[in-house]
Design an enzyme around this catalytic site. Structure first.
Site, PDB file in Angstrom:
ATOM      1  N   ASN A   7      -5.519   6.237  -1.535  1.00  0.00           N
ATOM      2  CA  ASN A   7      -5.022   6.614  -0.210  1.00  0.00           C
ATOM      3  C   ASN A   7      -4.624   8.079  -0.132  1.00  0.00           C
ATOM      4  OD1 ASN A   7      -5.603   4.155   0.802  1.00  0.00           O
ATOM      5  ND2 ASN A   7      -3.517   3.350   0.709  1.00  0.00           N
TER       6      ASN A   7
ATOM      7  N   HIS B 231      -3.522  -3.547  -6.034  1.00  0.00           N
ATOM      8  CA  HIS B 231      -3.760  -3.017  -4.695  1.00  0.00           C
ATOM      9  C   HIS B 231      -5.219  -3.202  -4.287  1.00  0.00           C
ATOM     10  CE1 HIS B 231      -3.860   0.654  -1.820  1.00  0.00           C
ATOM     11  NE2 HIS B 231      -3.462  -0.420  -1.188  1.00  0.00           N
TER      12      HIS B 231
ATOM     13  N   SER C 295       0.820  -1.212   0.000  1.00  0.00           N
ATOM     14  CA  SER C 295       0.000   0.000   0.000  1.00  0.00           C
ATOM     15  C   SER C 295       0.850   1.257   0.000  1.00  0.00           C
ATOM     16  CB  SER C 295      -0.973   0.014   1.178  1.00  0.00           C
ATOM     17  OG  SER C 295      -0.486  -0.684   2.259  1.00  0.00           O
TER      18      SER C 295
ATOM     19  N   GLU D  13      -6.960  -1.136  -7.306  1.00  0.00           N
ATOM     20  CA  GLU D  13      -6.064  -0.251  -8.070  1.00  0.00           C
ATOM     21  C   GLU D  13      -4.987  -1.115  -8.722  1.00  0.00           C
ATOM     22  OE1 GLU D  13      -5.490   4.070  -6.066  1.00  0.00           O
ATOM     23  OE2 GLU D  13      -4.907   2.417  -4.777  1.00  0.00           O
TER      24      GLU D  13
HETATM   25  P1  NAD Z   1      -0.384  -9.306   7.734  1.00  0.00           P
HETATM   26  O1  NAD Z   1       0.682  -9.049   8.726  1.00  0.00           O
HETATM   27  O2  NAD Z   1      -1.763  -9.615   8.224  1.00  0.00           O
HETATM   28  O3  NAD Z   1       0.042 -10.536   6.810  1.00  0.00           O
HETATM   29  C1  NAD Z   1       1.319 -10.719   6.294  1.00  0.00           C
HETATM   30  C2  NAD Z   1       1.556 -12.216   6.127  1.00  0.00           C
HETATM   31  O4  NAD Z   1       2.770 -12.392   5.422  1.00  0.00           O
HETATM   32  C3  NAD Z   1       1.686 -12.948   7.448  1.00  0.00           C
HETATM   33  O5  NAD Z   1       0.796 -14.055   7.451  1.00  0.00           O
HETATM   34  C4  NAD Z   1       3.126 -13.401   7.460  1.00  0.00           C
HETATM   35  O6  NAD Z   1       3.317 -14.633   8.135  1.00  0.00           O
HETATM   36  C5  NAD Z   1       3.406 -13.511   5.977  1.00  0.00           C
HETATM   37  N1  NAD Z   1       4.835 -13.454   5.680  1.00  0.00           N
HETATM   38  C6  NAD Z   1       5.756 -12.638   6.182  1.00  0.00           C
HETATM   39  N2  NAD Z   1       6.969 -12.930   5.658  1.00  0.00           N
HETATM   40  C7  NAD Z   1       6.790 -13.939   4.805  1.00  0.00           C
HETATM   41  C8  NAD Z   1       7.659 -14.674   3.977  1.00  0.00           C
HETATM   42  N3  NAD Z   1       8.950 -14.437   3.927  1.00  0.00           N
HETATM   43  N4  NAD Z   1       7.131 -15.645   3.205  1.00  0.00           N
HETATM   44  C9  NAD Z   1       5.812 -15.908   3.249  1.00  0.00           C
HETATM   45  N5  NAD Z   1       4.953 -15.245   4.034  1.00  0.00           N
HETATM   46  C10 NAD Z   1       5.434 -14.277   4.803  1.00  0.00           C
HETATM   47  O7  NAD Z   1      -0.376  -8.064   6.755  1.00  0.00           O
HETATM   48  P2  NAD Z   1      -1.545  -7.533   5.804  1.00  0.00           P
HETATM   49  O8  NAD Z   1      -2.337  -6.494   6.495  1.00  0.00           O
HETATM   50  O9  NAD Z   1      -2.223  -8.706   5.197  1.00  0.00           O
HETATM   51  O10 NAD Z   1      -0.701  -6.771   4.674  1.00  0.00           O
HETATM   52  C11 NAD Z   1      -0.020  -7.482   3.659  1.00  0.00           C
HETATM   53  C12 NAD Z   1       0.331  -6.515   2.539  1.00  0.00           C
HETATM   54  O11 NAD Z   1      -0.869  -5.930   2.028  1.00  0.00           O
HETATM   55  C13 NAD Z   1       1.204  -5.357   2.951  1.00  0.00           C
HETATM   56  O12 NAD Z   1       2.083  -5.066   1.894  1.00  0.00           O
HETATM   57  C14 NAD Z   1       0.226  -4.222   3.167  1.00  0.00           C
HETATM   58  O13 NAD Z   1       0.801  -2.952   2.960  1.00  0.00           O
HETATM   59  C15 NAD Z   1      -0.768  -4.510   2.073  1.00  0.00           C
HETATM   60  N6  NAD Z   1      -2.107  -3.940   2.263  1.00  0.00           N
HETATM   61  C16 NAD Z   1      -2.699  -3.988   3.485  1.00  0.00           C
HETATM   62  C17 NAD Z   1      -3.967  -3.462   3.648  1.00  0.00           C
HETATM   63  C18 NAD Z   1      -4.669  -3.521   4.963  1.00  0.00           C
HETATM   64  O14 NAD Z   1      -5.705  -2.890   5.122  1.00  0.00           O
HETATM   65  N7  NAD Z   1      -4.161  -4.279   5.921  1.00  0.00           N
HETATM   66  C19 NAD Z   1      -4.642  -2.904   2.539  1.00  0.00           C
HETATM   67  C20 NAD Z   1      -4.001  -2.885   1.290  1.00  0.00           C
HETATM   68  C21 NAD Z   1      -2.735  -3.421   1.164  1.00  0.00           C
END
Ligand code: NAD
Length: 740
Positions: free
Chosen positions: A514, A464, A443, A476
């Site tokens: 955003n 996204h 994001s 997006e």
């Molecule tokens: P999260 O912490 O809930 O999930 C991340 C996952 O990645 C975890 O399950 C973790 O174990 C796994 N992980 C970490 N390192 C890893 C590796 N080396 N190999 C495999 N898996 C691995 O995070 P999230 O909120 O799901 O966010 C994930 C991505 O999505 C980020 O880049 C975030 O910016 C983006 N994002 C988040 C949102 C939101 O509202 N949370 C919205 C849009 C985009």
């Protein structure tokens, strides 16, 4: 018998004509001028052919009909606009006549002297449901695929072909108003319970049951044309009416804040229409419809929520020269909050998914999210246990990257950390074919910089999602500097496969959505600091048409996330990039009071245990001296909240981050609910007029600061008298994007 292009008419041995609507050149039946002309000929034919005893109307397609064709509505408005400047009276008369065509044709059908039964075999929307209501009998196939609605209010108009008159003459007034003013979708059972249809039968028996109604002696006269007809909800001037109407008006006001003229017009049509004979009522409806068609709200909502939305969903921005792709296997890296949601929507589209996390239990946990979402759907009757099993069988949790072999697309949703993302990109690419597309759901990190971790940056792209993934309809698609058309086409094909709406955005901090959302929140932070009572901020946002107040939204996305983003922005762009008063407010909430947002039960709001409702945190008003409510100009609060977003959308266009106004408008409505009656963040400016908008923002800038400084683009547009849709005509936008 005459040949029709869009219909077949087959009379059986009992003299019942089966009229089957099946447009040869469309996947869905819609009303065009040609269809209406043919239908009129068929009605005449049924009425005047002695051997025909009655008619059953059905569809030859899986769905019944989507209602009126967009082209027809647009043509009607186009003719009006063209004529308006020459002879306004004549233009309005023309619009009135065109608006009444469908309604009077349905009236002709119901008074033709022969019984008609509509056999509704699939989704039946708008004008098609109004046609069905004009039939003397309605039989519906008992299937979850059958949905009925008069959804016009959602695009700024209302059912203008008798819908506002027949529904409250069949159903009780309260339910009728609810259905008409919200555009509510009805299941066959609900429609039957309301009295809108006569029978719900197994799909295979549909036509047979419809014919039987005629054979059983169905009268070719509607109840409202019979002597002594009584309204199911009682007359307007009755005890029941006196109980209903005052609250109905208040409820509508509460739900719409008077922002939707079409919804108000529905109330007037029903109220006035129920006081007079049916044909007079139809004329009242026709008059209001003519009035509503001329409103800015109708024009903007039809454009964004009907036309642009459909065009984007059909892939308007997809590179045409790349063949369409059907996916056989997709990889999702990271089974956390977002990855689990992405796996669910992918499997729901019938696409096999490999869901990879650091260890199998973490990946399994991600899959369990799909199981619980399906349980929720089953509980609501929207899915079966078999659907759940099928969906879960498509998701393979794993910790082994080798399982990604054969994936055409991989979507990365691991921690928001460049190093972690680099690691998983390299591991995945070691397994994937060179032609596979790699997408990141980041994001905040620029796609171009993440693409540096890839051996094939031309195949690297941003996809996204917004949270919660299963509910949010917008995605997006972010182009890195080196992203090529093939990756864009793949990303679009995927987003369309999962039935979401894609918008294409060039790489920038915060992308499009955003950037706008942050402006909305920041303006509210300024208001809090000025001492505007917090409830007034939240209410002003709702009155302006926003679904969620800016403080509630900050809580939903987490106050400490806002803090993280602000700190990162200062690190990247220097201390001037963030208003120090905003930083202080957020630091106070997070560091001093531990108020992180909804996730820990306290943010700008307090979140007590259910069933108690959330309420604004009382301590907020002790942080800043409070203004007296009567000293606060609510209209100005509304303007500030909408204008700050609209200005950011204009900046995004100026910078070439979004190039097509349809995407900026639709994106703003789907992602954060930008006051839908405006048609979106850019249409808000267009609808008001760029000059007027500039005059307003100039005043706001003087009083509240540089966030209201308009970009040069707007001044140039004002000088040339342009709108966004003229300056960035969608085709030009596509060319500009290619040139960039
Ligand atoms: P999260 O912490 O809930 O999930 C991340 C996952 O990645 C975890 O399950 C973790 O174990 C796994 N992980 C970490 N390192 C890893 C590796 N080396 N190999 C495999 N898996 C691995 O995070 P999230 O909120 O799901 O966010 C994930 C991505 O999505 C980020 O880049 C975030 O910016 C983006 N994002 C988040 C949102 C939101 O509202 N949370 C919205 C849009 C985009």
């Amino acid at each position: 018998m005459t040949d029709y292009k869009n219909f077949t008419v087959d009379a059986d041995k009992d003299g019942i004509a089966l009229v089957t609507w099946d447009m040869p050149d469309r996947s869905m039946n819609v009303f065009t001028e040609e269809v209406m002309n043919e239908l009129e000929a068929i009605i005449d034919h049924v009425a005047t052919t002695e051997a025909i005893k009655g008619a059953v109307f059905t569809s030859g397609k899986e769905t019944f009909s989507g209602g009126a064709d967009l082209g027809m509505l647009q043509k009607m408005l186009g003719l009006f606009e063209k004529e308006k400047n020459k002879d306004r009276k004549k233009a309005i008369k023309l619009l009135f006549d065109n608006a009444g065509r469908m309604g009077w044709l349905w009236r002709k059908l119901e008074t033709c002297g022969k019984p008609w039964v509509s056999a509704i075999n699939g989704t039946c929307m708008g004008g098609a449901f109004e046609l069905s209501l004009a039939c003397h009998g309605r039989v519906v196939a008992d299937s979850p695929a059958v949905k009925m609605a008069l959804p016009e209010v959602k695009v700024g108009i209302f059912p203008g072909a008798g819908g506002t008159q027949r529904v409250p003459r069949l159903a009780n007034t309260q339910e009728a108003l609810q259905m008409l003013t919200t555009g509510q979708t009805l299941s066959p059972q609900k429609a039957k319970a309301m009295g809108l249809v006569h029978q719900v039968v197994p799909p295979k028996k549909l036509v047979e049951a419809a014919k039987k109604m005629i054979l059983d002696g169905l009268k070719p006269v509607q109840p409202w044309d019979e002597k002594g007809f009584k309204l199911p909800g009682g007359p307007v001037y009755s005890a029941a009416g006196a109980n209903l109407w005052p609250p109905a008006i208040a409820i509508l006001r509460r739900e719409t804040y008077g922002n939707y003229p079409a919804a108000t017009a529905i109330l007037k049509c029903v109220y006035e229409g129920l006081l007079v004979p049916f044909e007079t009522a139809l004329t009242i409806e026709q008059r209001y419809f003519t009035e509503i068609m001329q409103t800015t709200e109708a024009k903007m909502m039809i454009r964004s929520l009907f036309i642009s939305l459909q065009e984007l969903n059909k892939g308007a921005r997809r590179p045409q020269d790349v063949p369409m792709r059907k996916f056989k296997k997709i990889g999702v890296l990271g089974a956390g909050f977002m990855g689990a949601g992405i796996a669910f929507v992918t499997a729901k589209a019938g696409i096999p998914v490999v869901l990879v996390d650091r260890d199998v239990p973490a990946a399994e946990k991600g899959k369990a999210h799909s199981a619980s979402l399906m349980d929720g759907l089953i509980k609501k009757g929207r899915a079966t246990p078999e659907d759940k099993e099928k969906l879960l069988s498509l998701i393979t949790p794993s910790d082994d990257y080798a399982a990604l072999d054969g994936c055409e697309l991989v979507i990365e949703a691991v921690f928001e950390d460049s190093e972690v993302k680099k690691g998983v990109t390299e591991k995945a690419e070691a397994v994937l074919k060179p032609s596979a597309t790699f997408a990141s759901n980041t994001s905040t990190i620029p796609i171009t910089s993440l693409a540096r971790n890839s051996k094939r940056p031309k195949n690297f792209i941003g996809i996204h999602f917004f949270s919660p993934v299963d509910k949010m309809m917008l995605v997006e698609i972010i182009l890195g500097k080196k992203t090529e058309d093939k990756a864009l086409a793949t990303a679009m094909d995927y987003v369309r496969a999962i039935k979401k709406t894609p918008i294409v955005v060039n790489d920038t901090r915060g992308f499009y959505v955003n950037r706008c959302v942050l402006r909305y929140m920041q303006e509210a932070f300024s208001m809090v600091i000025e001492g505007v009572p917090a409830p007034m901020i939240e209410n002003a946002a709702k009155m302006a048409g926003m679904p969620v107040g800016p403080l509630a939204l900050t809580d939903e996305t987490a106050v400490d996330l806002a803090q993280k983003i602000m700190k990162q922005t200062i690190r990247d762009l220097g201390p001037k990039a963030v208003d120090p008063r905003h930083m202080e407010l957020i630091d106070t909430l997070v560091d001093k009071y531990g108020r992180l947002g909804r996730k820990n039960g306290k943010g700008f709001y307090d979140y007590p245990e259910r069933p108690a409702k959330k309420h604004l945190w009382a301590g907020l008003k002790d942080l800043y001296p409070q203004k007296k409510p009567e000293k606060v100009d609510v209209e100005e609060l509304k303007q500030r909240l909408l204008a700050t977003i609209a200005l950011e959308a204009a900046r995004v266009m100026e910078e070439g981050i979004v190039t097509d106004p349809r995407e900026a408008d639709v994106g703003s409505i789907l992602a954060f609910g930008f006051a839908p009656y405006t048609g979106g963040a850019l249409s808000y400016i267009d609808g008001m007029g760029v000059k007027e908008f500039l005059a307003m923002t100039k005043q706001l800038q003087k009083k509240y600061g540089k966030q209201f400084k308009a970009p040069a683009l707007l001044h140039d547009m004002a000088e040339k008298g342009e709108t966004f849709y003229q300056r960035f005509a969608p085709e030009t936008g596509a060319k500009e994007r290619k040139a960039a």
